[in-house]
Write an enzyme that holds these catalytic residues in place. Structure first.
Site, PDB file in Angstrom:
ATOM      1  N   LYS A 116      -3.177  -8.971  13.871  1.00 28.08           N
ATOM      2  CA  LYS A 116      -4.435  -9.362  13.223  1.00 28.08           C
ATOM      3  C   LYS A 116      -5.272 -10.257  14.143  1.00 28.08           C
ATOM      4  O   LYS A 116      -6.505 -10.229  14.074  1.00 28.08           O
ATOM      5  CB  LYS A 116      -4.164 -10.051  11.882  1.00 28.08           C
ATOM      6  CG  LYS A 116      -3.277  -9.237  10.926  1.00 28.08           C
ATOM      7  CD  LYS A 116      -3.793  -7.832  10.662  1.00 28.08           C
ATOM      8  CE  LYS A 116      -2.708  -6.926  10.098  1.00 28.08           C
ATOM      9  NZ  LYS A 116      -3.054  -5.513  10.077  1.00 28.08           N
ATOM     10  N   GLY A 164      -1.357  -7.454   3.674  1.00 26.70           N
ATOM     11  CA  GLY A 164      -0.756  -7.401   2.344  1.00 26.70           C
ATOM     12  C   GLY A 164      -0.371  -8.747   1.766  1.00 26.70           C
ATOM     13  O   GLY A 164       0.363  -8.815   0.788  1.00 26.70           O
ATOM     14  N   LYS A 201     -11.640 -19.620   7.709  1.00 27.98           N
ATOM     15  CA  LYS A 201     -12.300 -20.247   6.573  1.00 27.98           C
ATOM     16  C   LYS A 201     -12.016 -19.375   5.353  1.00 27.98           C
ATOM     17  O   LYS A 201     -12.033 -18.147   5.446  1.00 27.98           O
ATOM     18  CB  LYS A 201     -13.812 -20.303   6.870  1.00 27.98           C
ATOM     19  CG  LYS A 201     -14.640 -20.890   5.761  1.00 27.98           C
ATOM     20  CD  LYS A 201     -14.740 -22.394   5.885  1.00 27.98           C
ATOM     21  CE  LYS A 201     -15.483 -22.973   4.682  1.00 27.98           C
ATOM     22  NZ  LYS A 201     -14.854 -24.212   4.196  1.00 27.98           N
ATOM     23  N   HIS A 235      -2.170  -8.229  -4.416  1.00 29.51           N
ATOM     24  CA  HIS A 235      -2.382  -7.368  -3.249  1.00 29.51           C
ATOM     25  C   HIS A 235      -2.026  -5.917  -3.489  1.00 29.51           C
ATOM     26  O   HIS A 235      -1.894  -5.144  -2.554  1.00 29.51           O
ATOM     27  CB  HIS A 235      -1.660  -7.939  -2.026  1.00 29.51           C
ATOM     28  CG  HIS A 235      -2.025  -9.383  -1.782  1.00 29.51           C
ATOM     29  ND1 HIS A 235      -3.329  -9.779  -1.598  1.00 29.51           N
ATOM     30  CD2 HIS A 235      -1.280 -10.510  -1.774  1.00 29.51           C
ATOM     31  CE1 HIS A 235      -3.356 -11.086  -1.453  1.00 29.51           C
ATOM     32  NE2 HIS A 235      -2.132 -11.558  -1.564  1.00 29.51           N
ATOM     33  N   LYS A 237      -3.701  -2.681  -5.087  1.00 32.11           N
ATOM     34  CA  LYS A 237      -4.961  -2.208  -5.651  1.00 32.11           C
ATOM     35  C   LYS A 237      -4.706  -1.485  -6.967  1.00 32.11           C
ATOM     36  O   LYS A 237      -3.676  -0.837  -7.133  1.00 32.11           O
ATOM     37  CB  LYS A 237      -5.649  -1.261  -4.656  1.00 32.11           C
ATOM     38  CG  LYS A 237      -6.132  -2.007  -3.418  1.00 32.11           C
ATOM     39  CD  LYS A 237      -6.631  -1.075  -2.342  1.00 32.11           C
ATOM     40  CE  LYS A 237      -6.990  -1.875  -1.097  1.00 32.11           C
ATOM     41  NZ  LYS A 237      -7.133  -1.029   0.087  1.00 32.11           N
ATOM     42  N   GLU A 288      -9.461  -6.648   8.363  1.00 33.70           N
ATOM     43  CA  GLU A 288      -8.364  -5.951   9.030  1.00 33.70           C
ATOM     44  C   GLU A 288      -8.773  -4.503   9.219  1.00 33.70           C
ATOM     45  O   GLU A 288      -9.644  -4.013   8.509  1.00 33.70           O
ATOM     46  CB  GLU A 288      -7.095  -5.949   8.155  1.00 33.70           C
ATOM     47  CG  GLU A 288      -6.441  -7.298   8.013  1.00 33.70           C
ATOM     48  CD  GLU A 288      -5.308  -7.293   6.991  1.00 33.70           C
ATOM     49  OE1 GLU A 288      -4.815  -6.215   6.636  1.00 33.70           O
ATOM     50  OE2 GLU A 288      -4.929  -8.392   6.567  1.00 33.70           O
ATOM     51  N   ASN A 290      -7.156  -0.632   9.026  1.00 34.95           N
ATOM     52  CA  ASN A 290      -6.011   0.212   8.677  1.00 34.95           C
ATOM     53  C   ASN A 290      -6.093   1.489   9.490  1.00 34.95           C
ATOM     54  O   ASN A 290      -7.076   2.225   9.408  1.00 34.95           O
ATOM     55  CB  ASN A 290      -6.009   0.533   7.184  1.00 34.95           C
ATOM     56  CG  ASN A 290      -5.923  -0.734   6.363  1.00 34.95           C
ATOM     57  OD1 ASN A 290      -5.133  -1.623   6.659  1.00 34.95           O
ATOM     58  ND2 ASN A 290      -6.765  -0.845   5.356  1.00 34.95           N
ATOM     59  N   ARG A 292      -4.620   4.322   9.333  1.00 36.43           N
ATOM     60  CA  ARG A 292      -3.947   5.428   8.625  1.00 36.43           C
ATOM     61  C   ARG A 292      -4.888   6.035   7.597  1.00 36.43           C
ATOM     62  O   ARG A 292      -5.968   5.505   7.348  1.00 36.43           O
ATOM     63  CB  ARG A 292      -2.719   4.872   7.879  1.00 36.43           C
ATOM     64  CG  ARG A 292      -3.134   3.819   6.856  1.00 36.43           C
ATOM     65  CD  ARG A 292      -2.060   3.441   5.872  1.00 36.43           C
ATOM     66  NE  ARG A 292      -2.625   2.636   4.808  1.00 36.43           N
ATOM     67  CZ  ARG A 292      -2.811   1.325   4.848  1.00 36.43           C
ATOM     68  NH1 ARG A 292      -2.464   0.633   5.925  1.00 36.43           N
ATOM     69  NH2 ARG A 292      -3.346   0.686   3.826  1.00 36.43           N
ATOM     70  N   ARG A 338      -4.744   3.767 -10.071  1.00 31.37           N
ATOM     71  CA  ARG A 338      -3.370   4.025  -9.643  1.00 31.37           C
ATOM     72  C   ARG A 338      -2.446   3.889 -10.847  1.00 31.37           C
ATOM     73  O   ARG A 338      -2.499   2.880 -11.557  1.00 31.37           O
ATOM     74  CB  ARG A 338      -2.950   3.017  -8.569  1.00 31.37           C
ATOM     75  CG  ARG A 338      -3.808   3.107  -7.327  1.00 31.37           C
ATOM     76  CD  ARG A 338      -3.226   2.263  -6.223  1.00 31.37           C
ATOM     77  NE  ARG A 338      -4.097   2.236  -5.060  1.00 31.37           N
ATOM     78  CZ  ARG A 338      -3.723   1.739  -3.886  1.00 31.37           C
ATOM     79  NH1 ARG A 338      -2.513   1.224  -3.730  1.00 31.37           N
ATOM     80  NH2 ARG A 338      -4.574   1.752  -2.867  1.00 31.37           N
TER      81      ARG A 338
HETATM   82  C1  MV4 Z   1      -8.860 -13.708   2.835  1.00 32.88           C
HETATM   83  C2  MV4 Z   1      -9.401 -14.118   1.592  1.00 32.88           C
HETATM   84  C3  MV4 Z   1     -10.357 -15.109   1.619  1.00 32.88           C
HETATM   85  N1  MV4 Z   1     -10.728 -15.669   2.785  1.00 32.88           N
HETATM   86  N2  MV4 Z   1      -9.261 -14.291   3.963  1.00 32.88           N
HETATM   87  C4  MV4 Z   1      -5.523 -10.766   1.016  1.00 32.88           C
HETATM   88  C5  MV4 Z   1      -4.679  -9.748   1.707  1.00 32.88           C
HETATM   89  C6  MV4 Z   1      -4.986  -9.860   3.147  1.00 32.88           C
HETATM   90  N3  MV4 Z   1      -5.065  -8.569   3.729  1.00 32.88           N
HETATM   91  C7  MV4 Z   1      -6.256 -10.623   3.232  1.00 32.88           C
HETATM   92  N4  MV4 Z   1      -6.487 -11.222   1.948  1.00 32.88           N
HETATM   93  C8  MV4 Z   1      -7.456 -12.157   1.773  1.00 32.88           C
HETATM   94  N5  MV4 Z   1      -7.936 -12.761   2.904  1.00 32.88           N
HETATM   95  C9  MV4 Z   1     -10.178 -15.255   3.935  1.00 32.88           C
HETATM   96  N6  MV4 Z   1     -10.534 -15.829   5.060  1.00 32.88           N
HETATM   97  C10 MV4 Z   1      -8.951 -13.508   0.431  1.00 32.88           C
HETATM   98  C11 MV4 Z   1      -7.973 -12.542   0.505  1.00 32.88           C
HETATM   99  C12 MV4 Z   1      -7.549 -12.002  -0.749  1.00 32.88           C
HETATM  100  C13 MV4 Z   1      -7.819 -10.723  -1.109  1.00 32.88           C
HETATM  101  C14 MV4 Z   1      -8.459  -9.857  -0.238  1.00 32.88           C
HETATM  102  C15 MV4 Z   1      -8.706  -8.571  -0.588  1.00 32.88           C
HETATM  103  C16 MV4 Z   1      -8.341  -8.129  -1.844  1.00 32.88           C
HETATM  104  C17 MV4 Z   1      -7.694  -8.950  -2.726  1.00 32.88           C
HETATM  105  C18 MV4 Z   1      -7.415 -10.247  -2.368  1.00 32.88           C
HETATM  106  C19 MV4 Z   1      -6.758 -11.072  -3.276  1.00 32.88           C
HETATM  107  C20 MV4 Z   1      -6.496 -12.349  -2.902  1.00 32.88           C
HETATM  108  C21 MV4 Z   1      -6.874 -12.818  -1.650  1.00 32.88           C
END
Ligand code: MV4
Length: 446
Positions: A116, A164, A201, A235, A237, A288, A290, A292, A338
């Site tokens: 990441k 995740g 942040k 996490h 969906k 991020e 993905n 795939r 889902r």
């Molecule tokens: C974050 C965020 C807020 N701020 N990063 C959750 C899984 C991981 N792939 C990244 N995630 C998050 N990163 C920053 N800087 C909030 C989340 C997050 C979230 C992101 C996407 C979908 C659902 C979520 C549920 C909680 C937190």
């Protein structure tokens, strides 16, 4: 074109890939674990081979056995589906070394996006907005505290090898940071064998919106618009849709163009997704990538009319995309839910025998499902047993079709999340488009 493809997966996605192969006149090889001997995908493939014991480590993650079956059956290519080996750079590399095409991007790009921190660096270099934060591993809790002070709390501590949500934590103050640093470093080490942490942040109450990409090996890259995937629980969906009820057209185009630029900068090929966090002011930040095909790809298929598995196979075989960005149109509104074999109140998995399964029908109703009546859901794998996808001329019509379909969905013998899905789809906040990552905790009684 390939003559034979081995599908290194199970469940609904194995069936989905077999379906496209049949339409393309390509022979299929299924693999199955001891727990999946009687499963649907085994029946549908042209050939099927036992790959190992019930646990994924013995079977669907068993690289050596999978490659042996591919060699024995003279498969030209391997489709990894999603999860399992789909983002494993070592597997992609070993396929190529065995003379078998891995249907996905290059091992180098998988490895690079798997870190990441490296992915953030690449996106920053390509000029894509990333969440404010750092692009190097934190050396010590003290460094984390200094950076958090200048950035301002709350911050997100994240594992570089993660995704995740594992090894990830929101931190609100100095006192908790020390402890959070140690515990997430340990978790990241335990889970990924890599304890590297970085910091961003925290974007509060964001939306999770992703851009679907297709890139051939001739340098053509297109975006297939966005999917709104904010409604999640821990996490996982739950509901995905396109278009996003929140974004305006100008922002979607900006995100799409940024994603294409970044994909070109890293020499990305095949299908891929760029995930963004979007704040309440419609600012978007790369999260991020993905590398795939995703679970929710049908949502994009419904609004574009494309078959993304077919596109993946053609790209892997060296063909050029048969369309350009400006020749692509999207139309209508698609929603996917889902279906999980889980208790809708406790969210615990609910394995067991499916005694009744009656699926709703209709011309705008699509099923991607791995189980039949009298099948047994085992505790060895992900509890997602299928997906229900609908399409409408607009969001309102899609919601109405989905609500009707959910009311007709009859599954007995195991518990399912259908009551939860009905609650989401009938909620005023869903209808008004208030789809943020807090939706379930905020609006659904748990
Ligand atoms: C974050 C965020 C807020 N701020 N990063 C959750 C899984 C991981 N792939 C990244 N995630 C998050 N990163 C920053 N800087 C909030 C989340 C997050 C979230 C992101 C996407 C979908 C659902 C979520 C549920 C909680 C937190």
């Amino acid at each position: 074109m390939f003559k034979k493809i081995l599908i290194a997966n199970r469940g609904e996605i194995a069936r989905r890939i077999i379906r496209t192969c049949k339409a393309m006149n390509i022979k299929t090889v299924a693999i199955y674990s001891e727990a999946d001997e009687n499963s649907f995908h085994v029946l549908e493939a042209d050939q099927a081979f036992l790959v190992g014991g019930p646990r994924v480590s013995e079977s669907y993650l068993n690289i050596e056995n999978i490659l042996k079956i591919a060699a024995k059956t003279k498969a030209d290519a391997i489709h990894p589906g999603y999860g399992l080996l789909s983002e494993n750079a070592v597997f992609a590399e070993k396929c190529e070394q065995s003379g078998i095409t891995f249907i996905g991007p290059s091992p180098e790009v998988i490895a690079r996006m798997g870190s990441k921190i490296e992915a953030r660096k690449a996106m920053e270099e390509a000029g894509v907005p990333v969440v404010p934060g750092i692009t190097h591993p934190l050396s010590h809790a003290n460094e984390a505290m200094n950076i958090a002070s200048s950035m301002g709390y709350p911050v997100m501590l994240k594992a570089s090898a993660g995704g995740g949500g594992i090894g990830m934590q929101v931190v609100h103050d100095h006192e908790s940071l020390q402890k959070a640093f140690a515990s997430n470093q340990k978790r990241a080490n335990d889970f990924f064998g890599d304890g590297a942490l970085y910091m961003e942040k925290c974007i509060e109450n964001p939306r999770h919106i992703e851009i679907q990409l297709l890139a051939d090996k001739k340098g053509n890259t297109v975006y297939l618009w966005e999917r709104e995937c904010s409604i999640q629980r821990r996490h996982q969906k739950v509901v995905e849709e396109a278009p996003s009820p929140f974004l305006d057209e100008a922002t979607v185009i900006k995100m799409g163009e940024a994603a294409v630029k970044a994909a070109k900068a890293i020499n990305y090929t095949n299908a891929g997704t760029m995930e963004f966090l979007v704040d309440s002011n419609m600012n978007f930040y790369f999260l991020e990538m993905n590398t795939r095909l995703q679970v929710e790809h049908p949502v994009t298929e419904e609004i574009t009319g494309l078959d993304l598995v077919e596109e993946q196979i053609k790209i892997a075989a060296g063909e050029s995309l048969s369309f350009t960005q400006s020749s692509m149109k999207r139309e209508g509104h698609a929603i996917e839910v889902r279906i999980y074999a889980e208790d809708p109140k406790t969210f615990f998995p609910s394995p067991g025998k499916i005694t009744t399964l009656t699926l709703p029908e209709g011309k705008n109703v699509r099923h991607e499902i791995a189980v039949r009546e009298n099948d047994t859901v085992t505790p060895f794998y992900d509890p997602m047993i299928g997906k229900l996808i609908v399409k409408g001329k607009d969001r309102q019509e899609a919601i109405q079709i989905m609500q009707q379909a959910l009311s007709e969905y009859n599954i007995a013998g195991i518990k399912s999340n259908i009551p939860l899905l009905r609650e989401v789809l009938s909620h005023q906040a869903f209808h008004s488009g208030d789809t943020t990552t807090s939706f379930i905790s905020r609006y659904i009684n748990q």
